[in-house]
Design a protein around this motif. Structure first.
Motif, PDB file in Angstrom:
ATOM      1  N   ARG A   1       0.782  -1.476   0.188  1.00  0.00           N
ATOM      2  CA  ARG A   1      -0.011  -0.079  -0.100  1.00  0.00           C
ATOM      3  C   ARG A   1       0.938   1.468  -0.016  1.00  0.00           C
ATOM      4  O   ARG A   1       0.488   2.287  -0.629  1.00  0.00           O
ATOM      5  CB  ARG A   1      -1.057   0.097   1.108  1.00  0.00           C
ATOM      6  CG  ARG A   1      -1.823   1.286   1.154  1.00  0.00           C
ATOM      7  CD  ARG A   1      -3.139   0.962   2.172  1.00  0.00           C
ATOM      8  NE  ARG A   1      -3.813   2.177   2.002  1.00  0.00           N
ATOM      9  CZ  ARG A   1      -5.191   2.132   2.665  1.00  0.00           C
ATOM     10  NH1 ARG A   1      -5.540   1.267   3.295  1.00  0.00           N
ATOM     11  NH2 ARG A   1      -5.803   3.281   2.599  1.00  0.00           N
TER      12      ARG A   1
ATOM     13  N   GLU B   1       0.089   4.633  -2.440  1.00  0.00           N
ATOM     14  CA  GLU B   1      -0.136   6.053  -2.075  1.00  0.00           C
ATOM     15  C   GLU B   1       1.141   6.847  -2.379  1.00  0.00           C
ATOM     16  O   GLU B   1       0.625   8.043  -2.867  1.00  0.00           O
ATOM     17  CB  GLU B   1      -0.157   6.093  -0.704  1.00  0.00           C
ATOM     18  CG  GLU B   1      -1.731   5.107  -0.139  1.00  0.00           C
ATOM     19  CD  GLU B   1      -1.766   5.112   1.440  1.00  0.00           C
ATOM     20  OE1 GLU B   1      -2.917   4.909   2.091  1.00  0.00           O
ATOM     21  OE2 GLU B   1      -0.725   4.972   1.940  1.00  0.00           O
TER      22      GLU B   1
ATOM     23  N   VAL C   1     -10.066   4.055  -1.464  1.00  0.00           N
ATOM     24  CA  VAL C   1      -9.514   3.719  -0.019  1.00  0.00           C
ATOM     25  C   VAL C   1     -10.360   2.825   0.804  1.00  0.00           C
ATOM     26  O   VAL C   1      -9.753   2.179   1.550  1.00  0.00           O
ATOM     27  CB  VAL C   1      -9.546   5.471   0.461  1.00  0.00           C
ATOM     28  CG1 VAL C   1      -9.268   5.365   2.031  1.00  0.00           C
ATOM     29  CG2 VAL C   1      -8.861   6.423  -0.347  1.00  0.00           C
ATOM     30  N   ALA C   2     -11.545   2.921   0.579  1.00  0.00           N
ATOM     31  CA  ALA C   2     -12.296   1.925   1.406  1.00  0.00           C
ATOM     32  C   ALA C   2     -12.028   0.445   1.100  1.00  0.00           C
ATOM     33  O   ALA C   2     -11.790  -0.347   2.000  1.00  0.00           O
ATOM     34  CB  ALA C   2     -13.882   2.217   1.055  1.00  0.00           C
TER      35      ALA C   2
ATOM     36  N   ASP D   1      -8.632  -0.461   2.639  1.00  0.00           N
ATOM     37  CA  ASP D   1      -8.760  -0.237   4.048  1.00  0.00           C
ATOM     38  C   ASP D   1      -9.238  -1.656   4.448  1.00  0.00           C
ATOM     39  O   ASP D   1      -8.976  -2.479   5.262  1.00  0.00           O
ATOM     40  CB  ASP D   1      -9.713   0.874   4.640  1.00  0.00           C
ATOM     41  CG  ASP D   1      -9.241   2.238   4.662  1.00  0.00           C
ATOM     42  OD1 ASP D   1      -7.761   2.175   4.532  1.00  0.00           O
ATOM     43  OD2 ASP D   1      -9.928   3.058   4.873  1.00  0.00           O
TER      44      ASP D   1
ATOM     45  N   ASP E   1      -6.625  -4.084   3.918  1.00  0.00           N
ATOM     46  CA  ASP E   1      -5.663  -4.120   5.092  1.00  0.00           C
ATOM     47  C   ASP E   1      -6.482  -4.847   6.445  1.00  0.00           C
ATOM     48  O   ASP E   1      -5.658  -5.630   7.139  1.00  0.00           O
ATOM     49  CB  ASP E   1      -5.349  -2.799   5.284  1.00  0.00           C
ATOM     50  CG  ASP E   1      -4.520  -2.090   4.525  1.00  0.00           C
ATOM     51  OD1 ASP E   1      -3.865  -3.142   3.750  1.00  0.00           O
ATOM     52  OD2 ASP E   1      -4.121  -0.923   4.326  1.00  0.00           O
ATOM     53  N   HIS E   2      -7.707  -4.763   6.534  1.00  0.00           N
ATOM     54  CA  HIS E   2      -8.271  -5.158   7.842  1.00  0.00           C
ATOM     55  C   HIS E   2      -8.106  -6.730   7.699  1.00  0.00           C
ATOM     56  O   HIS E   2      -7.638  -7.198   8.717  1.00  0.00           O
ATOM     57  CB  HIS E   2      -9.740  -4.859   7.567  1.00  0.00           C
ATOM     58  CG  HIS E   2     -10.616  -5.557   8.802  1.00  0.00           C
ATOM     59  ND1 HIS E   2     -10.378  -5.441  10.016  1.00  0.00           N
ATOM     60  CD2 HIS E   2     -11.367  -6.453   8.359  1.00  0.00           C
ATOM     61  CE1 HIS E   2     -11.307  -6.195  10.804  1.00  0.00           C
ATOM     62  NE2 HIS E   2     -11.883  -6.883   9.626  1.00  0.00           N
TER      63      HIS E   2
END
Length: 289
Positions: A193, A197, A212-213, A216, A219-220
């Protein structure tokens, strides 16, 4: 060898991890056959007793393993084929490649098809490795939000490191690349990531709310204790990881007081697209050729 279906494991499936270790003292043909089966099935292979005590003999044995799995490729513009994974932060200028420090490494994939890590010396405390199955991340995202899964199949900016493909200066790639691809029913992944970015920031591109969601949510699950297999490599143990099927990470660690006792791993990058084919967009080849 017959084709082996990839197993979308999570932490609950691998409670009996000792049963899948490969005896590295077997003949090389047997080791390669067993390692290949494990890499196709799990996305990793664990080996014990592969190497000898001294570094030179260990590097030679590890190199023989890599040459039988594919082509060993350089890991930086320095051209090293067998790399020392140690904390160099007190003896050199800042190095943005985290494996040369003692800090945490978040789940990511390296450029080569395979990465092999052999432990010469573990840390005093910490330095736990953990692996996360790409297909499990994918399927958990699918069950949570199909729209965000679809977003991860769309192109994202990505970053070219200094020296890759003969380019002297780091910078964004001209083309974009999806996080997930699928080829003949096999899901693959290329992910780091910070590089996504950095590329967007350098190009003054603002990632969308959906992008982005999606990152995220990725990553979770990539950091979920329910999915991750955690292990601390001990002296003499080797792990091989299929970079498109499994993400790898490492917790931070505290080293021994004496420099000669520092945590020390040897690392190979192995390109093996014929043995482990994935979608062409995720075949990164010999990055530093």
């Amino acid at each position: 060898m017959k084709e082996i279906k990839h197993f979308a494991w999570d932490a609950s499936h691998l409670s009996e991890i000792d049963s899948i270790w490969i005896n590295g003292s077997e003949d090389m043909e047997t080791i390669i056959d067993m390692a290949t089966q494990s890499l196709h099935h799990f996305g990793f292979a664990f080996l014990r007793n592969l190497c000898l005590d001294d570094k030179e003999s260990t590097a030679a044995r590890l190199t023989l393993l890599g040459e039988n799995l594919g082509s060993i490729v350089s890991q930086s513009p320095r051209g090293e084929l067998v790399e020392d994974v140690c904390d160099f932060s007190d003896v050199e200028a800042e190095d943005k490649r985290g494996y040369r420090s003692a800090g945490e490494l978040t789940p990511h994939s390296d450029p080569s098809t395979l990465i092999a890590l052999h432990c010469l010396q573990p840390a005093m405390t910490g330095g736990e490795s953990y692996l996360v199955n790409v297909r499990s991340i994918h399927d958990h995202i699918a069950a949570t939000d199909q729209t965000l899964l679809e977003e991860l199949y769309k192109p994202f900016p990505h970053w070219r490191v200094e020296g890759s493909h003969g380019i002297a200066q780091a910078g964004p790639y001209e083309t974009e690349r999806p996080v997930f691809c699928e080829n003949n029913g096999r899901v693959s992944c290329v992910y780091y990531r910070p590089f996504i970015e950095l590329s967007a920031q350098t190009q003054q591109i603002e990632l969308s709310e959906t992008q982005v969601a999606a990152l995220d949510l990725f990553d979770h699950f990539s950091r979920s204790d329910e999915l991750a297999l955690r292990t601390t490599l001990q002296k003499g143990e080797t792990i091989i990881v299929h970079n498109r099927s499994v993400l790898h990470a490492r917790t931070g660690y505290q080293d021994w007081p004496n420099a000669q006792d520092r945590r020390h791993l040897l690392r190979l990058w192995i390109d093996a697209p014929e043995r482990f084919p994935v979608h062409p967009q995720h075949e990164l080849g010999d990055l530093f050729a």
